[in-house]
Design a protein around this motif. Structure first.
Motif, PDB file in Angstrom:
ATOM      1  N   SER A   1     -11.418 -26.217 -20.368  1.00 46.34           N
ATOM      2  CA  SER A   1     -12.251 -26.656 -21.490  1.00 46.34           C
ATOM      3  C   SER A   1     -12.848 -28.025 -21.205  1.00 46.34           C
ATOM      4  CB  SER A   1     -11.407 -26.734 -22.770  1.00 46.34           C
ATOM      5  OG  SER A   1     -12.105 -27.416 -23.793  1.00 46.34           O
ATOM      6  N   ALA A   2     -14.164 -28.091 -21.204  1.00 50.08           N
ATOM      7  CA  ALA A   2     -14.837 -29.375 -21.002  1.00 50.08           C
ATOM      8  C   ALA A   2     -14.530 -30.330 -22.157  1.00 50.08           C
ATOM      9  CB  ALA A   2     -16.343 -29.168 -20.872  1.00 50.08           C
ATOM     10  N   ARG A   3     -14.389 -29.799 -23.365  1.00 46.13           N
ATOM     11  CA  ARG A   3     -14.086 -30.629 -24.534  1.00 46.13           C
ATOM     12  C   ARG A   3     -12.710 -31.274 -24.390  1.00 46.13           C
ATOM     13  NH1 ARG A   3     -11.196 -30.068 -28.979  1.00 46.13           N
ATOM     14  NH2 ARG A   3     -10.767 -27.862 -28.613  1.00 46.13           N
ATOM     15  N   VAL A   4     -11.742 -30.503 -23.947  1.00 48.96           N
ATOM     16  CA  VAL A   4     -10.392 -31.038 -23.742  1.00 48.96           C
ATOM     17  C   VAL A   4     -10.417 -32.070 -22.617  1.00 48.96           C
ATOM     18  CG1 VAL A   4      -8.026 -30.466 -23.048  1.00 48.96           C
ATOM     19  CG2 VAL A   4      -9.237 -29.012 -24.676  1.00 48.96           C
TER      20      VAL A   4
ATOM     21  N   ALA B   1     -12.835 -34.012 -21.706  1.00 48.55           N
ATOM     22  CA  ALA B   1     -13.442 -35.251 -22.198  1.00 48.55           C
ATOM     23  C   ALA B   1     -12.474 -36.024 -23.093  1.00 48.55           C
ATOM     24  CB  ALA B   1     -14.728 -34.943 -22.955  1.00 48.55           C
ATOM     25  N   ALA B   2     -11.648 -35.300 -23.828  1.00 45.21           N
ATOM     26  CA  ALA B   2     -10.741 -35.951 -24.776  1.00 45.21           C
ATOM     27  C   ALA B   2      -9.490 -36.522 -24.125  1.00 45.21           C
ATOM     28  CB  ALA B   2     -10.344 -34.957 -25.871  1.00 45.21           C
TER      29      ALA B   2
END
Length: 115
Positions: free
Chosen positions: A75-78, A80-81
């Motif tokens: 996951s790109a979102r994970v 980044a986070a």
């Protein structure tokens, strides 16, 4: 079958949420040998309480270690986070060799299971 459950969760998650997510995905006859997560979440009270309630060890892995694990659903979102594209799947795989349940979101908790 002995399994490791990888857990990703938001800050403030409750033990009941973690346990419900684990129970929802455990294969029949599976015996949890531990929960694994991102080291930054390993002191999260809900995760600590969930592990303690069932007598499971809780292991936290650094983001760099998790990032080094090849997973089927990054996951790109994970990334980044938290600095890794996978928490639940990668953490499960660090405790086992093969995913038997891929990442599954259950409310504010994401879990994966490896044996």
């Amino acid at each position: 079958m002995d399994v490791t459950v990888g857990v990703g969760a938001v800050s403030g998650v409750r033990a009941e949420e973690v346990l419900a997510a684990v129970d929802a995905v455990l294969p029949p006859g599976a015996r949890v040998t531990g929960l694994a997560t991102l080291d930054a979440r390993a002191a999260e009270p809900g995760l600590v309480a969930a592990a303690a309630a069932r007598g499971w060890p809780l292991t936290g892995h650094p983001a760099a270690a998790l990032a080094g694990v090849e997973v089927p659903a990054p996951s790109a979102r994970v990334a980044a986070a938290v600095g890794t594209a996978s928490v639940a799947e990668a953490a499960a795989l660090l405790g086992g060799a093969r995913l038997v349940v891929g990442k599954t979101a259950h409310g504010r908790v994401t879990v994966a299971v490896a044996t």
